[in-house]
Scaffold this motif. Sequence first.
Motif, short mmCIF file in Angstrom:
data_model
loop_
_atom_site.label_atom_id
_atom_site.label_comp_id
_atom_site.label_asym_id
_atom_site.label_seq_id
_atom_site.Cartn_x
_atom_site.Cartn_y
_atom_site.Cartn_z
N UNK A 252 0.82 -1.21 0.00
CA UNK A 252 0.00 0.00 0.00
C UNK A 252 0.85 1.25 0.00
N UNK A 253 1.95 1.26 0.77
CA UNK A 253 2.77 2.46 0.90
C UNK A 253 4.24 2.07 0.92
N UNK A 254 5.09 3.01 0.47
CA UNK A 254 6.49 2.67 0.25
C UNK A 254 7.38 3.87 0.55
N UNK A 255 8.46 3.61 1.28
CA UNK A 255 9.51 4.60 1.58
C UNK A 255 10.70 4.27 0.69
N UNK A 256 11.15 5.25 -0.12
CA UNK A 256 12.15 4.96 -1.16
C UNK A 256 13.46 5.69 -0.91
N UNK A 257 14.55 4.93 -0.89
CA UNK A 257 15.89 5.49 -0.80
C UNK A 257 16.37 5.92 -2.19
N UNK A 258 17.32 6.87 -2.24
CA UNK A 258 17.81 7.37 -3.53
C UNK A 258 18.76 6.41 -4.22
N UNK A 259 19.06 6.70 -5.48
CA UNK A 259 19.98 5.87 -6.27
C UNK A 259 21.23 6.65 -6.66
N UNK A 260 21.11 7.63 -7.58
CA UNK A 260 22.30 8.35 -8.00
C UNK A 260 23.01 9.04 -6.84
N UNK A 261 22.31 9.75 -5.93
CA UNK A 261 23.04 10.41 -4.84
C UNK A 261 23.66 9.42 -3.85
N UNK A 262 23.31 8.14 -4.00
CA UNK A 262 23.64 7.06 -3.09
C UNK A 262 22.79 7.17 -1.82
N UNK A 263 22.90 6.19 -0.92
CA UNK A 263 21.84 5.96 0.06
C UNK A 263 21.67 7.06 1.10
N UNK A 264 22.64 7.94 1.27
CA UNK A 264 22.41 9.08 2.18
C UNK A 264 22.94 10.38 1.58
N UNK A 265 23.07 10.43 0.25
CA UNK A 265 23.51 11.66 -0.40
C UNK A 265 25.01 11.85 -0.42
#
Length: 421
Positions: free
Chosen positions: A136-149
């Motif tokens: 139903x709902x999803x929290x999405x981590x980034x890709x290009x910036x990598x997982x914490x920028x």
Amino acid sequence: MAVADAVAAGADRASDSDSVPVEIPPIVSVDDHVIEPPHVWESRLPARYRDIGPRVVTAPGEITYEGGVLSWTEGTGRPTAWWYYEDLHYPMVRTHSAVAFPREELQMVGITFEEMQPGAWQVAPRLADMDIGHVEASLCFPSFPRFCGQAFAEAGDKELALLCVQVYNDWMVEEWCGPSGGRLIPLCLIPLWDVDLAAAEVRRNAERGVRAVCFSEIPPNLGLPSIHSGYWDRFFAACEETATVVCMHIGSSSKMVSTSPDAPGAVGSALVHSNATYSLVDFLMSGVFVQFPGLKVAYSEGQMGWLPYILDRVDVVWKENAAWGGVADKVPEPPSTYFRDHVFVCFFDDKVGLANIDAIGLETITTETDYPHSDSTWPHSKELLGAQMAHLTQPEVDAICRDNAIRMLGLELPTAAELRG
């Protein structure tokens, strides 16, 4: 309940042959991923930065992955979508959008946007794939910036880097999550290189309803101060003040555990929990949870079967080494006692962890599907969870698959019981 007693209780329950079949409620996944569309920064950065800010270029590339390190060369190989940013050329790899390929074709090779699963980077297809996957709902981590920028923290022009962080967060809130009707949950970045800017960015995003922020599980691996240093206190204070959860994905320190430079990728994959283990011990032994009693942290993709041992071990060390261990003055109670009030963990395939939920703490456990990465359980998440959770009660299943994540992130969603009426 002592850890040893809780482990025994979990084992007894797991062996109960009279378990009643359970229903898997619509899942709230606290660890998925988004591949940023090519326009994100080009459409939002000031014109003077368009030629050095993040942008996508398609060119041939060759990728290797050994000893926990991803390496690449440009100019030969298969067509690949590259993110160009200052002097960085960062390739998109087939594992970034693994669900688009059969397992036997899931090599570490470059990929173009045309080859990706559309739901990896477009909102409407993502929502459709979530429907297929019982999410139903999803929290999405980034890709290009990598997982914490990390990409922005490593950049030369910090004025541009700060704009890139803010652009990402604006896109995340307005374009990725905004049209989703609350199904895509915003997860924002901070400027890792400046704690005051980081605290300000937490507050800026909290004002528009964001309750989750990316952080590194082991900041010193990025050349940043440790959480023992006190440097991050103003960031932690901002998170506590705004009820923002500090979300730490394995690999957010840009260093994955492996045994040797020539170890195959499978070695590191089997050890992915290690960074989460190191980070949790850091937090439990640091006094941060004593100083910030309202702070919540969450670990992503580290699974949880390792927790009963490490929670017992930190208490043994705290007690036996009090005279010289360096934590007795900062941590007045056994370290494990802070775990359930401050920490959330998640899993997608962990029979050992599910057999020991009493030792871990039911209230700490959440679920992920890891879409669209290579470990993803999509589109069979519901079936896998049903098979692994057959020994649990319905309220336990509801908590793990849905209700704990709603509480963790302050979501305005009905609980599993409310859905069933």
